[in-house]
Design a protein around this motif. Structure first.
Motif, PDB file in Angstrom:
ATOM      1  N   SER A 112      61.087  61.032 -20.913  1.00  0.00           N
ATOM      2  CA  SER A 112      62.535  60.873 -21.100  1.00  0.00           C
ATOM      3  C   SER A 112      62.913  59.400 -21.209  1.00  0.00           C
ATOM      4  CB  SER A 112      63.291  61.503 -19.933  1.00  0.00           C
ATOM      5  OG  SER A 112      63.114  62.897 -19.894  1.00  0.00           O
ATOM      6  N   THR A 113      63.955  59.135 -21.993  1.00  0.00           N
ATOM      7  CA  THR A 113      64.429  57.761 -22.183  1.00  0.00           C
ATOM      8  C   THR A 113      65.855  57.576 -21.676  1.00  0.00           C
ATOM      9  OG1 THR A 113      65.159  58.313 -24.431  1.00  0.00           O
ATOM     10  CG2 THR A 113      62.942  57.399 -24.184  1.00  0.00           C
ATOM     11  N   ILE A 130      54.380  62.896 -17.898  1.00  0.00           N
ATOM     12  CA  ILE A 130      53.481  63.140 -19.020  1.00  0.00           C
ATOM     13  C   ILE A 130      54.143  62.564 -20.269  1.00  0.00           C
ATOM     14  CG2 ILE A 130      52.456  65.226 -18.019  1.00  0.00           C
ATOM     15  CD1 ILE A 130      54.213  66.886 -19.886  1.00  0.00           C
ATOM     16  N   THR A 131      53.379  62.424 -21.333  1.00  0.00           N
ATOM     17  CA  THR A 131      53.944  61.933 -22.592  1.00  0.00           C
ATOM     18  C   THR A 131      54.465  63.110 -23.412  1.00  0.00           C
ATOM     19  OG1 THR A 131      51.848  62.119 -23.807  1.00  0.00           O
ATOM     20  CG2 THR A 131      52.248  60.070 -22.581  1.00  0.00           C
ATOM     21  N   GLN A 132      55.267  62.787 -24.424  1.00  0.00           N
ATOM     22  CA  GLN A 132      55.749  63.822 -25.337  1.00  0.00           C
ATOM     23  C   GLN A 132      54.586  64.513 -26.046  1.00  0.00           C
ATOM     24  OE1 GLN A 132      58.910  65.189 -27.171  1.00  0.00           O
ATOM     25  NE2 GLN A 132      58.999  65.263 -24.937  1.00  0.00           N
ATOM     26  N   GLU A 133      53.551  63.754 -26.357  1.00  0.00           N
ATOM     27  CA  GLU A 133      52.397  64.330 -27.044  1.00  0.00           C
ATOM     28  C   GLU A 133      51.647  65.318 -26.147  1.00  0.00           C
ATOM     29  OE1 GLU A 133      53.918  60.977 -28.966  1.00  0.00           O
ATOM     30  OE2 GLU A 133      53.115  61.056 -26.905  1.00  0.00           O
ATOM     31  N   GLU A 134      51.693  65.108 -24.846  1.00  0.00           N
ATOM     32  CA  GLU A 134      51.006  66.001 -23.907  1.00  0.00           C
ATOM     33  C   GLU A 134      51.787  67.282 -23.654  1.00  0.00           C
ATOM     34  OE1 GLU A 134      48.601  63.644 -20.585  1.00  0.00           O
ATOM     35  OE2 GLU A 134      50.645  62.855 -20.808  1.00  0.00           O
ATOM     36  N   PHE A 135      53.086  67.261 -23.948  1.00  0.00           N
ATOM     37  CA  PHE A 135      53.933  68.393 -23.561  1.00  0.00           C
ATOM     38  C   PHE A 135      53.590  69.679 -24.311  1.00  0.00           C
ATOM     39  CE2 PHE A 135      57.491  71.209 -24.458  1.00  0.00           C
ATOM     40  CZ  PHE A 135      57.904  71.528 -23.173  1.00  0.00           C
ATOM     41  N   SER A 136      53.541  70.748 -23.577  1.00  0.00           N
ATOM     42  CA  SER A 136      53.657  72.105 -24.100  1.00  0.00           C
ATOM     43  C   SER A 136      54.309  72.915 -23.000  1.00  0.00           C
ATOM     44  CB  SER A 136      52.295  72.698 -24.485  1.00  0.00           C
ATOM     45  OG  SER A 136      51.563  73.089 -23.326  1.00  0.00           O
ATOM     46  N   HIS A 137      54.910  74.031 -23.352  1.00  0.00           N
ATOM     47  CA  HIS A 137      55.607  74.847 -22.357  1.00  0.00           C
ATOM     48  C   HIS A 137      54.645  75.305 -21.264  1.00  0.00           C
ATOM     49  CE1 HIS A 137      59.371  74.956 -24.523  1.00  0.00           C
ATOM     50  NE2 HIS A 137      58.726  75.242 -25.636  1.00  0.00           N
TER      51      HIS A 137
END
Length: 477
Positions: A112-113, A130-137
């Motif tokens: 988040s920013t 976590i990073t946005q690239e790491e995210f999954s539901h």
């Protein structure tokens, strides 16, 4: 498209219609199709109140008058991203919950920013980054669960809210009293929810909840309808016994991970609590294009989870033609929509007459005229226009009259909007009429998404045009 090439599609539809409606009604429908008249027949499409799902007696569960308190720890696991305007309200509401010994807050923030992580820490939450690239539901929830210490895990989304200070207390009762491995509840739309969201919540409650609190097990008939009704957990509010969750390996998959978890729990012999008397407040107001994207993703995942989930198999020409006619029918209908106040019955009748007339007019139009109505009139909803242009470019040269999707637009108004207005004792007044255009384009986009997905999944074109569109629009949902 030749009538011969269309035969497999129409045969499939006719057989399904025959099974559902019987010989007499099917023969009448075939006669109407051959004559090209009365696409919306009175005997088939009179306004009716949507019938609720009848809960089997063995599934009915009654909330006790005297609730059982829980003295242990519950860990609320909440994935978050730029939720500074929503998450604090949820965290405050959770901290006010009564009847629970201890509540742990675990927030999994995916880059988040807007200060979400700092606000969560300030509220006393344990924050996992976590990073946005790491995210999954699934990954974000498994990671949150791994860092939680409660005997029960409460999965929520950052934009959901409990319906009261005793919400968690009530939600826990099936787990405490009946041994349910997981519990979810009815989702009530926010006060500012748009008309499409309000109708969708009402239809979902009628057809999935049945107005009863339920304890479900794996049904003997595990076809799509039965299994989904019994397994439909929701991560907007899902309480799971921690040891069960860990034993099942947690959430899996990129989408519909809550439903998939419910299915695995049932197949492992556990039971689920699905509550109608408890609600979580949750809804979105989203542009029509979102529903196009979501329908593509939903169809892809549901068809893989349920082998008996069937859709039509339109080729590219069918899919584009159906979508184009439906969009044109909506344009013509909305041009005639006035602000007069009328009852649901009157709106349904006028909708029937207008769609009947407009579909007949569209039948006489050539492909160039359909294209002009779509793209030169200025009436196409702005967020719908880009994917309609891509669909038309991909298959517009094979355009032919196919009003199947246009008819479904009329039926949505007649069979969902109008009964909803009647059930809520709301007239089709100026306020409702002002909301209908957005509602209809949202439903159209959803219908178009399922149509594109059906083509993509069941009858992909050799050049891959629909494949490229479907893959493009399913990103980010």
């Amino acid at each position: 498209m030749s009538s011969l090439s269309a035969l497999p599609i129409y045969t499939q539809k006719t057989l399904r219609y025959l099974k559902k409606n019987g010989v007499s009604m099917t023969l009448k429908k075939i006669s109407r199709r051959i004559s090209g008249k009365n696409w919306l027949s009175r005997d088939e499409d009179t306004l009716h109140a949507l019938q609720p799902f009848t809960v089997p007696e063995e599934q009915v569960w009654h909330m006790p008058e005297k609730l059982v308190p829980y003295t242990g720890k519950v860990s609320a696991v909440i994935p978050a991203f730029n939720g500074a305007h929503e998450l604090p309200g949820l965290l405050d509401a959770l901290k006010r919950q009564k009847g629970v010994g201890e509540l742990e807050l675990v927030v999994v923030d995916s880059g988040s920013t807007d200060g979400t992580a700092a606000l969560a820490k300030q509220a006393g939450a344990k924050v996992i980054h976590i990073t946005q690239e790491e995210f999954s539901h699934s990954y974000s929830r498994r990671l949150g669960a791994k860092n939680a210490s409660g005997e029960y895990l409460l999965f929520m989304t950052q934009d959901a809210l409990p319906d009261g200070d005793d919400w968690l207390f009530r939600l826990m009762q099936p787990a405490l009293l009946s041994g349910a491995a997981a519990v979810s509840c009815y989702e009530r739309p926010r006060d500012d929810a748009d008309l499409f969201s309000r109708i969708s919540a009402w239809v979902w409650r009628m057809t999935m909840c049945g107005g009863e609190d339920r304890i479900t097990a794996l049904p003997p008939d595990s076809g799509y309808d039965n299994l989904r009704r019994c397994a439909q957990l929701s991560d907007n509010a899902c309480l799971v016994r921690r040891e069960r969750y860990v034993a099942m390996g947690g959430h899996r998959g990129d989408y519909a991970e809550d439903l998939e978890l419910g299915i695995r729990l049932l197949r492992a012999g556990y039971r689920l609590g699905l509550l109608d008397s408890v609600s979580v407040i949750h809804s979105h107001s989203r542009p029509p294009v979102y529903y196009f994207k979501r329908a593509i993703v939903d169809a892809r995942n549901i068809s893989s989870m349920f082998p008996d989930f069937t859709m039509d198999s339109p080729n590219l020409g069918n899919a584009v033609s159906r979508t184009a006619i439906a969009a044109c029918a909506d344009i013509l209908y909305l041009r005639e929509l006035d602000r007069r106040t009328e009852t649901g019955e009157e709106l349904a009748q006028r909708t029937r007459e207008r769609f009947e007339r407009n579909i007949s007019a569209l039948r006489r139009m050539k492909g160039e005229e359909i294209q002009a109505l779509l793209f030169d009139s200025g009436d196409l909803e702005p967020s719908v226009r880009p994917f309609m242009e891509e669909l038309w470019q991909a298959g517009g040269q094979a355009y032919h009259f196919d009003p199947v999707l246009a008819v479904s637009q009329a039926r949505y108004i007649m069979h969902y909007l109008c009964p909803y207005l009647q059930a809520e004792n709301i007239g089709a007044d100026e306020k409702v009429k002002a909301e209908i255009p957005l509602m209809l384009w949202q439903y159209f986009a959803q219908s178009a998404g399922y149509t594109a997905a059906a083509c993509f999944l069941n009858a992909p074109d050799s050049e891959g045009k629909i494949n490229a569109i479907a893959k493009k629009y399913q990103i980010g949902v």
